[in-house]
Write a protein that holds these residues in place. Structure first.
Motif, mmCIF file in Angstrom:
data_model
loop_
_atom_site.group_PDB
_atom_site.id
_atom_site.type_symbol
_atom_site.label_atom_id
_atom_site.label_comp_id
_atom_site.label_asym_id
_atom_site.label_seq_id
_atom_site.Cartn_x
_atom_site.Cartn_y
_atom_site.Cartn_z
ATOM 1 N N ASN A 49 0.764 -1.121 0.114
ATOM 2 C CA ASN A 49 0.016 -0.175 0.088
ATOM 3 C C ASN A 49 0.849 1.321 -0.098
ATOM 4 O OD1 ASN A 49 -2.306 1.623 0.344
ATOM 5 N ND2 ASN A 49 -2.642 1.178 2.190
ATOM 6 N N ALA A 50 1.230 1.729 -1.269
ATOM 7 C CA ALA A 50 2.397 2.681 -1.158
ATOM 8 C C ALA A 50 1.759 4.077 -0.797
ATOM 9 C CB ALA A 50 2.818 2.773 -2.777
ATOM 10 N N ALA A 51 2.480 4.911 -0.132
ATOM 11 C CA ALA A 51 2.291 6.113 0.438
ATOM 12 C C ALA A 51 2.362 7.046 -0.763
ATOM 13 C CB ALA A 51 3.310 6.550 1.433
ATOM 14 N N PRO A 52 1.531 8.067 -1.033
ATOM 15 C CA PRO A 52 1.516 9.012 -2.008
ATOM 16 C C PRO A 52 2.817 10.025 -1.640
ATOM 17 C CG PRO A 52 -0.373 9.689 -0.437
ATOM 18 C CD PRO A 52 0.345 8.191 -0.004
ATOM 19 N N PRO A 53 3.202 10.789 -2.887
ATOM 20 C CA PRO A 53 4.272 11.700 -2.670
ATOM 21 C C PRO A 53 3.690 12.904 -1.855
ATOM 22 C CG PRO A 53 3.860 11.162 -5.083
ATOM 23 C CD PRO A 53 2.637 10.297 -4.341
ATOM 24 N N SER A 54 4.615 13.489 -1.104
ATOM 25 C CA SER A 54 4.196 14.626 -0.290
ATOM 26 C C SER A 54 3.540 15.712 -1.169
ATOM 27 C CB SER A 54 5.581 15.298 0.559
ATOM 28 O OG SER A 54 5.176 16.488 1.034
ATOM 29 N N SER A 55 2.471 16.178 -0.898
ATOM 30 C CA SER A 55 1.951 17.693 -1.496
ATOM 31 C C SER A 55 2.957 18.651 -1.515
ATOM 32 C CB SER A 55 0.821 17.713 -1.006
ATOM 33 O OG SER A 55 0.862 18.200 0.370
ATOM 34 N N GLU A 56 3.870 18.838 -0.547
ATOM 35 C CA GLU A 56 4.743 19.942 -0.385
ATOM 36 C C GLU A 56 5.633 19.958 -1.482
ATOM 37 O OE1 GLU A 56 5.059 22.823 1.303
ATOM 38 O OE2 GLU A 56 3.424 22.388 2.513
ATOM 39 N N ALA A 57 6.371 18.558 -1.971
ATOM 40 C CA ALA A 57 7.279 18.402 -2.804
ATOM 41 C C ALA A 57 6.703 18.857 -4.267
ATOM 42 C CB ALA A 57 7.779 17.133 -2.824
ATOM 43 N N ALA A 58 5.450 18.455 -4.411
ATOM 44 C CA ALA A 58 4.808 18.632 -5.656
ATOM 45 C C ALA A 58 4.496 20.292 -6.050
ATOM 46 C CB ALA A 58 3.470 17.828 -5.682
ATOM 47 N N SER A 59 4.468 20.920 -4.713
ATOM 48 C CA SER A 59 4.127 22.506 -5.006
ATOM 49 C C SER A 59 5.466 23.150 -5.332
ATOM 50 C CB SER A 59 3.832 22.713 -3.772
ATOM 51 O OG SER A 59 4.337 22.779 -2.750
ATOM 52 N N ARG A 60 6.649 22.714 -5.152
ATOM 53 C CA ARG A 60 7.671 23.319 -5.523
ATOM 54 C C ARG A 60 8.218 23.626 -7.086
ATOM 55 N NH1 ARG A 60 9.125 25.283 -0.254
ATOM 56 N NH2 ARG A 60 7.715 24.094 0.898
ATOM 57 N N LYS A 61 8.298 24.653 -7.487
ATOM 58 C CA LYS A 61 8.432 25.038 -8.911
ATOM 59 C C LYS A 61 9.799 25.448 -9.412
ATOM 60 C CE LYS A 61 4.175 23.921 -9.385
ATOM 61 N NZ LYS A 61 3.266 22.851 -9.813
ATOM 62 N N ASP A 62 10.587 25.783 -8.556
ATOM 63 C CA ASP A 62 11.980 26.071 -9.135
ATOM 64 C C ASP A 62 13.157 25.598 -8.204
ATOM 65 O OD1 ASP A 62 12.257 27.764 -6.606
ATOM 66 O OD2 ASP A 62 10.764 29.316 -7.639
ATOM 67 N N LEU A 63 14.348 25.817 -8.554
ATOM 68 C CA LEU A 63 15.368 25.342 -7.790
ATOM 69 C C LEU A 63 15.598 25.548 -6.353
ATOM 70 C CD1 LEU A 63 18.017 23.503 -7.875
ATOM 71 C CD2 LEU A 63 19.058 25.756 -8.706
ATOM 72 N N ARG A 64 15.347 26.923 -6.120
ATOM 73 C CA ARG A 64 15.608 27.311 -4.907
ATOM 74 C C ARG A 64 14.255 26.775 -4.033
ATOM 75 N NH1 ARG A 64 18.559 31.408 -2.454
ATOM 76 N NH2 ARG A 64 17.750 31.826 -0.330
ATOM 77 N N ALA A 65 13.160 26.706 -4.396
ATOM 78 C CA ALA A 65 12.081 26.208 -3.601
ATOM 79 C C ALA A 65 12.304 24.705 -3.355
ATOM 80 C CB ALA A 65 10.821 26.511 -4.393
ATOM 81 N N ASP A 66 12.764 23.819 -4.400
ATOM 82 C CA ASP A 66 12.937 22.580 -4.365
ATOM 83 C C ASP A 66 14.113 22.245 -3.368
ATOM 84 O OD1 ASP A 66 11.356 21.647 -6.249
ATOM 85 O OD2 ASP A 66 12.457 21.553 -7.859
ATOM 86 N N THR A 67 15.153 23.118 -3.597
ATOM 87 C CA THR A 67 16.263 23.205 -2.423
ATOM 88 C C THR A 67 15.707 23.342 -0.950
ATOM 89 O OG1 THR A 67 17.911 23.690 -4.081
ATOM 90 C CG2 THR A 67 18.646 23.829 -1.866
#
Length: 395
Positions: free
Chosen positions: A349-367
């Motif tokens: 029963n795989a856990a879904p990806p974090s919604s916070e990670a999906a909301s990041r749209k650029d390198l700085r936000a991802d970092t």
């Protein structure tokens, strides 16, 4: 006041020399215009010092006024040239700059001619009035031209340093207009013979009449100079801060990257070619971007091993409504998924990806997101037992 004005003149002259000769090659666009601006301002400040005025007038009587006004005309023209190069297309900037330089040359030549005639006519007030009219007309035209450009672009630019610099320059333009208004009043006084302003008295302070004749133009020079050079000074500082953040972020992501790359070597991107290897090894932006991509690929590759029960158990130990809490949950899921990968145990029963990670749209936000995950992963905020279940610490 001699120390103040001469000190500013030396500082601006040094800045002009650095801007023209110390920037390396190829020089950035506008380097010569900015150098001329700083040199003109240095001459203007030097001309305000009574020590300089007394020295040059020992050779040619009353010539300090001509030198000061000529420096002001050159400074105003240089300000326009810099403004044109920043705000207009290259050809349009060159066309307008040439026309302003030609006009300023004519004005200075005419001022010198009127000054000579004034001296030969025993300082005729009529000739001086013509001289003054010519000077303040050009100065007022240049100040208003630059003021309109500065106000317009200060409201549209996105860079904070540029916006602050332009607004500082606008304040300098206001001081320059006060000086122009004073000169206009002086002109009317001369024309009507009212005798309201004593133009022969020397300034020994920054107050009284000197607030309009010396302090206002000095403040205008200082504020416009600081305003136009602020973005250039702020840029290397911001770049140094950015590089420092990139290096620190690269190092902080190290433990998480090490565990992911050890378990999944295929996520490590291929090495750059030998020709660009040395440059890439010192490029903090390149190194950080590479590490963020590799960590993101590793987390993506762990999807079959992400366990929903681990995610739900971790969510019960933190405030999932905060970004930091979401990062703690993601760190627990990633840590448990690595345990599952090493044991060869897929999740039912795989856990879904974090919604916070999906909301990041650029390198700085991802970092910034991965830094929070890496911090939680490396800290003792959550441990994972042999069975892959999170063990909260401090509960």
């Amino acid at each position: 006041m001699n120390a103040l004005f001469l000190g500013m003149a030396c500082l601006l002259a040094a800045a002009a020399g650095y801007w023209v000769f110390g920037r390396g090659k190829p020089r950035p666009a506008g380097a010569w215009a900015m150098g001329a601006l700083l040199a003109s301002f240095a001459a203007a400040f030097a001309s305000y010092a009574s020590l300089v005025a007394d020295t040059v007038e020992a050779v040619v009587p009353h010539v300090a006024r001509l030198l000061s006004n000529s420096a002001s005309v050159a400074a105003a023209t240089s300000v326009l040239a810099v403004s044109f190069q920043v705000n207009l297309a290259r050809e349009e900037s060159r066309r307008r700059t040439r026309s302003r330089v030609s006009l300023a040359t004519i004005v200075v030549f005419a001022m010198a001619l009127l000054f000579a005639v004034e001296q030969m006519t025993h300082r005729s007030p009529q000739v001086y009035a013509l001289y003054l009219l010519l000077f303040i007309s050009y100065l007022g035209f240049a100040v208003i031209d630059f003021l309109m450009q500065a106000v317009r672009h200060s409201n549209s630019t996105r860079r904070l340093s540029v916006r602050a610099g332009l607004r500082m320059a606008v304040a300098g333009c206001v001081c320059a207009l006060i000086y122009v208004a004073y000169k206009l009043t002086r002109l009317v006084d001369l024309g009507l013979g009212l005798g309201l302003i004593n133009g022969n008295s020397e300034c020994s302070s920054l107050g009284g009449r000197c607030a309009f004749s010396v302090t206002a133009p000095a403040l205008a020079v200082l504020l416009i100079c600081l305003g136009l050079t602020l973005p250039a000074v702020a840029y290397p500082i911001s770049q140094a801060r950015r590089r420092r953040w990139e290096v620190q972020s690269f190092e902080a992501l190290g433990p998480l990257w090490q565990d992911l790359s050890s378990a999944m070597p295929h996520i490590v991107l291929p090495s750059v070619d030998a020709e660009n290897a040395s440059a890439a090894a010192t490029d903090s932006d390149f190194l950080l971007q590479r590490r963020v991509i590799e960590i993101s690929d590793g987390i993506l590759a762990l999807r079959p091993y992400r366990r929903r029960e681990v995610q739900e158990a971790a969510q019960g130990t933190v405030d999932v409504g905060t970004v930091r809490g979401a990062a703690v949950v993601e760190a627990a899921v990633v840590k448990a998924a690595l345990v599952g990968l090493k044991a060869g145990r897929l999740s039912d029963n795989a856990a879904p990806p974090s919604s916070e990670a999906a909301s990041r749209k650029d390198l700085r936000a991802d970092t910034e997101w991965l830094l929070l995950v890496a911090h939680a992963y490396a800290s003792r905020t959550v441990r994972v037992a042999e069975g892959g279940q999170p063990e909260p610490v401090g509960a």
